[in-house]
Design an enzyme around this catalytic site. Structure first.
Site, PDB file in Angstrom:
ATOM      1  N   GLY A   1      -4.579  -5.624   9.370  1.00  0.00           N
ATOM      2  CA  GLY A   1      -4.975  -6.943   9.840  1.00  0.00           C
ATOM      3  C   GLY A   1      -3.767  -7.806  10.150  1.00  0.00           C
TER       4      GLY A   1
ATOM      5  CB  CYS B   1      -0.948  -0.006   1.190  1.00  0.00           C
ATOM      6  SG  CYS B   1      -0.140  -0.088   2.816  1.00  0.00           S
TER       7      CYS B   1
ATOM      8  NE  ARG C   1      -2.332  -5.317  13.606  1.00  0.00           N
ATOM      9  CZ  ARG C   1      -2.103  -4.171  14.242  1.00  0.00           C
ATOM     10  NH1 ARG C   1      -0.927  -3.969  14.811  1.00  0.00           N
ATOM     11  NH2 ARG C   1      -3.027  -3.235  14.309  1.00  0.00           N
TER      12      ARG C   1
ATOM     13  CG  ASN D   1       3.382 -10.325   5.170  1.00  0.00           C
ATOM     14  OD1 ASN D   1       2.519 -10.500   4.327  1.00  0.00           O
ATOM     15  ND2 ASN D   1       3.960 -11.342   5.783  1.00  0.00           N
TER      16      ASN D   1
END
Length: 313
Positions: A162, A129, A166, A168
């Site tokens: 999510g 993102c 977290r 990754n």
């Protein structure tokens, strides 16, 4: 052109937001299957309510479903660790894969930068993102003045992250840093992610620093504004938070940056962004979901168009 059926592996925040976008917005994609591993997940429940076939048995459950035969494109919104096996099985079945994890098995895709260059790849990676929000800016600067060093800081609401995100964090920084160089064009890249626990949750904010060759500031500014408009064409909530800032770094006070060899002089460009989500699933503060899923859907639509062209020639 008939709609291409898609499956989404991962019924968490990203997968669920993507499913809603496909169903509400896409004119060329159609939901086929939603795949999860938690039978009690909200994403699977929502998919079932919306009339989408579901399985809580992961990739193996998907392969066993009769609906899988009609699926042509598969999105993976699980984790970097799970993606390798998912990709192998999906590609072996003759399907196309769009990877929304930081696994980066296939080439990186940032739609306004290189979105048309990887349409024939069997597996494409949507970076992260933070990468989708910031790498277009690095590329916008680089097409005017060579970027020697690009650094991005992505701050997202903790509530929007999510368990997959977290788990990754390391992969996020590594993949984004590499894509800053490979797609953004910077010689060196660095990425930082911040999970902001503030209440009420804050909108996604991104900072981009580019150390580049000295060049016409107005040309750089215009290039950035043009790129922002391109991203806004598929992420309406993407915008500049304030005016682009410039600072000359002279030889009398050169910068010492650990990631770079030697001293740096030239132009420092600072860009401050925010991304407001469309609130298809989580509220509007989760712009990180919106930019990732919007980029993935835009890429899938381009791949679907390319597949249609190939079928008619």
């Amino acid at each position: 052109m008939g709609k291409k059926k898609v499956a989404i592996i991962g019924s968490g925040n990203i997968g669920t937001d993507l499913m809603i976008k496909v169903m509400r917005l896409s004119e060329v994609l159609e939901m086929g299957v939603m795949v999860g591993i938690d039978p009690a997940s909200d994403g699977l429940a929502r998919a079932a309510r919306m009339g989408v076939a579901t399985t809580h048995k992961g990739i193996d459950g998907l392969l066993a479903m009769p609906e899988f035969a009609d699926v042509e494109i598969v999105f993976d919104a699980t984790s970097a660790g799970a993606h390798k096996r998912n990709s192998e099985l999906v590609l072996a079945a003759g399907k196309r894969m769009i990877d929304l994890t930081p696994a980066a098995i296939g080439p990186y895709v940032i739609p306004p930068v290189n979105g048309d260059k990887c349409l024939d790849a069997l597996n494409v990676n949507m970076v992260t993102c933070g990468g989708q929000a910031t790498i277009p800016i690095v590329a916008a600067v680089n097409r005017v003045a060579k970027v020697h060093y690009g650094e991005i800081i992505a701050s997202i609401a903790s509530k929007s992250a999510g368990p997959g995100t977290r788990a990754n964090i390391d992969e996020f920084t590594e993949t984004t840093s590499q894509a800053i160089m490979d797609v953004g064009g910077a010689t060196r890249g660095k990425a930082i992610i911040i999970l902001n626990p503030a209440e009420p949750p804050l909108i996604m904010r991104d900072t981009v620093y580019c150390l580049c060759e000295d060049a016409d500031q107005e040309a750089i500014r215009q290039s950035i504004h043009d790129m922002v408009a391109e991203v806004q064409s598929y992420v309406p909530g993407y915008r500049l938070k304030q005016a682009v800032q410039f600072e000359h770094i002279g030889s009398n006070r050169p910068l010492q940056i650990p990631e770079m060899d030697g001293e740096y002089t030239g132009l420092k460009v600072s860009v401050f962004l925010e991304v407001e989500g469309a609130a298809h699933y989580l509220p509007s503060y989760a712009g990180n979901l919106d930019i990732m899923t919007s980029a993935a859907m835009k890429t899938a639509e381009k791949i679907a168009a390319r597949m249609h062209e190939g079928a008619t020639t």
